[in-house]
Design a protein around this motif. Structure first.
Motif, PDB file in Angstrom:
ATOM      1  N   ILE A  34      11.224   3.466  -8.117  1.00  0.00           N
ATOM      2  CA  ILE A  34      10.269   2.425  -8.533  1.00  0.00           C
ATOM      3  C   ILE A  34       9.089   2.441  -7.562  1.00  0.00           C
ATOM      4  CG2 ILE A  34       9.888  -0.034  -8.943  1.00  0.00           C
ATOM      5  CD1 ILE A  34      12.882  -0.333  -9.449  1.00  0.00           C
ATOM      6  N   GLY A  36       4.990   4.393  -7.561  1.00  0.00           N
ATOM      7  CA  GLY A  36       4.443   5.743  -7.422  1.00  0.00           C
ATOM      8  C   GLY A  36       3.342   5.814  -6.386  1.00  0.00           C
ATOM      9  N   GLY A  40       7.080   6.360  -3.026  1.00  0.00           N
ATOM     10  CA  GLY A  40       7.676   6.759  -4.304  1.00  0.00           C
ATOM     11  C   GLY A  40       7.237   8.138  -4.769  1.00  0.00           C
ATOM     12  N   SER A  62       0.915   1.503 -12.884  1.00  0.00           N
ATOM     13  CA  SER A  62      -0.482   1.902 -13.118  1.00  0.00           C
ATOM     14  C   SER A  62      -0.557   3.358 -13.559  1.00  0.00           C
ATOM     15  CB  SER A  62      -1.296   1.744 -11.834  1.00  0.00           C
ATOM     16  OG  SER A  62      -1.200   0.424 -11.370  1.00  0.00           O
ATOM     17  N   CYS A  68      -5.012   3.422  -0.265  1.00  0.00           N
ATOM     18  CA  CYS A  68      -5.638   2.577   0.763  1.00  0.00           C
ATOM     19  C   CYS A  68      -6.278   3.458   1.821  1.00  0.00           C
ATOM     20  CB  CYS A  68      -4.613   1.677   1.430  1.00  0.00           C
ATOM     21  SG  CYS A  68      -3.921   0.410   0.389  1.00  0.00           S
ATOM     22  N   SER A 102       5.930  -1.627 -15.923  1.00  0.00           N
ATOM     23  CA  SER A 102       6.291  -2.491 -14.803  1.00  0.00           C
ATOM     24  C   SER A 102       7.796  -2.712 -14.852  1.00  0.00           C
ATOM     25  CB  SER A 102       5.559  -3.818 -15.000  1.00  0.00           C
ATOM     26  OG  SER A 102       5.264  -4.376 -13.784  1.00  0.00           O
ATOM     27  N   VAL A 103       8.451  -2.629 -13.706  1.00  0.00           N
ATOM     28  CA  VAL A 103       9.879  -2.990 -13.665  1.00  0.00           C
ATOM     29  C   VAL A 103       9.955  -4.503 -13.493  1.00  0.00           C
ATOM     30  CG1 VAL A 103      12.041  -2.730 -12.396  1.00  0.00           C
ATOM     31  CG2 VAL A 103      10.519  -0.766 -12.677  1.00  0.00           C
ATOM     32  N   SER A 129      10.065   1.714  -3.659  1.00  0.00           N
ATOM     33  CA  SER A 129       8.949   1.737  -2.708  1.00  0.00           C
ATOM     34  C   SER A 129       7.779   0.996  -3.350  1.00  0.00           C
ATOM     35  CB  SER A 129       8.569   3.190  -2.378  1.00  0.00           C
ATOM     36  OG  SER A 129       7.742   3.222  -1.243  1.00  0.00           O
ATOM     37  N   ILE A 284       9.148  -7.312  -6.817  1.00  0.00           N
ATOM     38  CA  ILE A 284      10.361  -6.733  -7.416  1.00  0.00           C
ATOM     39  C   ILE A 284      11.441  -6.517  -6.351  1.00  0.00           C
ATOM     40  CG2 ILE A 284       9.549  -4.310  -7.312  1.00  0.00           C
ATOM     41  CD1 ILE A 284      11.623  -5.910 -10.148  1.00  0.00           C
ATOM     42  N   GLY A 316       9.049   2.547   2.804  1.00  0.00           N
ATOM     43  CA  GLY A 316       7.640   2.180   2.945  1.00  0.00           C
ATOM     44  C   GLY A 316       7.418   0.785   3.472  1.00  0.00           C
ATOM     45  N   ASP A 317       6.272   0.235   3.075  1.00  0.00           N
ATOM     46  CA  ASP A 317       5.807  -1.035   3.633  1.00  0.00           C
ATOM     47  C   ASP A 317       6.775  -2.185   3.399  1.00  0.00           C
ATOM     48  OD1 ASP A 317       3.545   0.353   4.288  1.00  0.00           O
ATOM     49  OD2 ASP A 317       2.182  -0.795   3.008  1.00  0.00           O
ATOM     50  N   LYS A 326       3.883   0.148   9.322  1.00  0.00           N
ATOM     51  CA  LYS A 326       3.798   0.228   7.862  1.00  0.00           C
ATOM     52  C   LYS A 326       2.619   1.130   7.521  1.00  0.00           C
ATOM     53  CE  LYS A 326       5.726  -4.389   7.213  1.00  0.00           C
ATOM     54  NZ  LYS A 326       7.081  -3.941   6.869  1.00  0.00           N
ATOM     55  N   ALA A 331       5.905   5.984   5.180  1.00  0.00           N
ATOM     56  CA  ALA A 331       6.584   5.858   3.880  1.00  0.00           C
ATOM     57  C   ALA A 331       7.031   7.223   3.383  1.00  0.00           C
ATOM     58  CB  ALA A 331       5.653   5.188   2.869  1.00  0.00           C
ATOM     59  N   TYR A 361      -4.128   8.025  11.828  1.00  0.00           N
ATOM     60  CA  TYR A 361      -5.497   8.381  12.194  1.00  0.00           C
ATOM     61  C   TYR A 361      -6.419   7.237  11.838  1.00  0.00           C
ATOM     62  CZ  TYR A 361      -3.941  13.241  12.367  1.00  0.00           C
ATOM     63  OH  TYR A 361      -3.297  14.400  12.683  1.00  0.00           O
TER      64      TYR A 361
END
Ligand SMILES: Cc1cc2nc3c(=O)[nH]c(=O)nc-3n(C[C@H](O)[C@H](O)[C@H](O)COP(=O)(O)OP(=O)(O)OC[C@H]3O[C@@H](n4cnc5c(N)ncnc54)[C@H](O)[C@@H]3O)c2cc1C
Length: 428
Positions: A34, A36, A40, A62, A68, A102-103, A129, A284, A316-317, A326, A331, A361
């Motif tokens: 779950i 991407g 994920g 999506s 980010c 969406s889950v 994730s 979720i 991940g986060d 994070k 991740a 970085y």
């Protein structure tokens, strides 16, 4: 030009920075992932490439993913959003079943997840994730409506960075750009300070009479001496940073007047106000019972299986993985190890030994990059940083001007290389 061991480690391509694995024959099984994003998509690609017996389904709400990382460079006018947005076609072409839904629920007892269209997807092992949510209301007055006037620019699928970029471009020369920065833990510890740098780079060239005031809920931050050296050198008189003990903590916002209010009641007005609010694991993950009272998800440090719900690996986060930050790099490192553990568990073997890597970085100015590197191993209850394994870029004062320019330039190039390699690994 010589390169330090730390810099070399920082420059290791992501594909090589995988945990040590026993790639013995893996068992077959249905692995559902779950989310991407960094965790994920990395998990899906790694599972597909290294464990062909696994049946992989990636569920992402999506159609495209905007990173980010490199979003702050959009503010400086160096990148377009299109150049940091990716599709899932190539993952699908590699044999990952990509489902854009969406889950809405996870049923750990029945080993299935429910999609928004009502479909149930069964699994043998589940990887989650899903990233973060913002804590609306944690800063008084800062809700979704307020974020349209005072953008966060912290979750691209919720709010494109272009909103903040447009406000910055429309800001009059002589205006003030105000930032509110949260206390730990939050997504990307150096991210707000890279943002300060990229906004200052833009102001210096496009609106030289403007200022940036950063109000921080903490007294210290990642790579602080390096960032502050750079702000002094590159952006003198533009950046003012105030930590918590200098009344930097923002308690409430007033979108109608474009003011933020600090702990001791000072009102700071901005022509543009960027509020990065406190955060928590995405909904979720919380709904599935993976989070504790902190709002984040505890995991077993040796495997990244949830410490609260058996059969679900969290990446991940969303996780509590401190001292690992994070980050997208982190991740991706969690993802590879979790997939190796899942393959081992399906084959009835013990999980492989874990080593996790991170490099964060930051771009600070033109041809000016800095980084922090860490290597981590599981301790009894949490991850532990391997002593002497990583480190931080050297400070300006330790190098000659010529050496400094070369070093900062190299790190900016490494950053570009890292971004290209990780996005290629996820979506290429
Ligand atoms: C400004 C900024 C700069 C950054 N720079 C860097 C950097 O230089 N280097 C670095 O390593 N990290 C950087 N980061 C951090 C990095 O973006 C995150 O750490 C990383 O995205 C975390 O990966 P993730 O898989 O946990 O979450 P994400 O990458 O956010 O992925 C989560 C995915 O899950 C999906 N999802 C959530 N809920 C559901 C659901 N119910 N159903 C279906 N799909 C769902 C979301 O749509 C999303 O695509 C930066 C962050 C910011 C804000």
């Amino acid at each position: 030009m010589t390169i330090s061991r730390r810099a070399l480690l920082a420059a290791v391509p992501v594909a090589l920075a995988t945990p040590r694995l026993a790639f013995a024959q893996a068992g077959a099984g249905r692995v559902v992932i779950i989310g991407g994003g960094f965790g994920g998509a990395s998990a899906a690609r790694f599972a597909r490439d290294r464990f062909p017996a696994l049946d992989i389904t990636l569920i992402e709400r999506s159609q495209t993913f905007t990173t980010c990382p490199y979003g702050n460079l959009v503010l400086a006018g160096r990148r377009t959003v299109e150049s940091i947005t990716f599709g899932y076609d190539r993952l699908a072409a590699r044999g990952v079943r990509v489902v854009h839904q969406s889950v809405t629920a996870v049923d750990p007892a029945g080993r299935r997840v429910r999609l928004a269209d009502g479909t149930d997807v069964p699994y043998d092992r589940l990887v989650m994730s899903p990233g973060i949510d913002l804590r609306w209301g944690a800063i008084e007055g800062y809700d979704e409506a307020a974020s349209a006037r005072m953008p966060h620019g912290w979750i691209p699928s919720l709010q494109p960075i272009t909103l903040l970029a447009r406000q910055l471009q429309e800001m009059p020369d002589g205006g003030t750009f105000v930032m509110a920065i949260p206390d730990n833990p939050f997504r990307c510890p150096p991210g707000p300070y890279e943002r300060i740098s990229m906004v200052a780079e833009y102001l210096k060239q496009a609106k030289p009479r403007s200022k940036l005031i950063a109000l921080d809920a903490k007294n210290g931050f990642s790579k602080q001496p390096l960032f502050q050296d750079a702000w002094e050198e590159l952006y003198p008189g533009i950046v003012e940073w105030r930590g918590a003990s200098s009344d930097g903590r923002v308690m409430r916002v007033h979108p109608a007047t474009m003011e933020v209010e600090t702990e001791f009641g000072e009102k700071v007005k901005g022509a543009v106000v960027n509020v990065i609010p406190p955060q928590m694991a995405a909904r979720i993950a919380r709904d599935a019972g993976l989070a504790n009272q902190s709002g984040w998800c505890p995991v077993k440090p040796a495997t990244f299986e949830s410490a609260q719900v058996e059969g679900i690996w969290v990446l991940g986060d969303a996780t509590i993985a401190a001292p690992m930050p994070k980050s997208g790099f982190a991740a991706s490192s969690h993802a590879k190890h979790a997939i190796a553990c899942i393959a081992a568990s399906l084959a009835g073997r013990a999980p492989p030994a874990a080593t996790f890597f991170n490099t964060c970085y930051s771009h600070v100015g033109p041809d000016y990059g800095i980084s922090i590197v860490g290597v981590y191993r599981p301790g009894p209850t949490s991850l532990v940083e391997v002593e002497g394994s990583g480190g931080i870029s050297p400070r300006n004062a330790t190098m000659s001007p010529q050496r400094r320019r070369e070093h900062r330039h190299l790190e900016a190039l490494y950053a570009d290389g890292w971004y290209e390699s990780i996005t290629n690994e996820m979506f290429g």
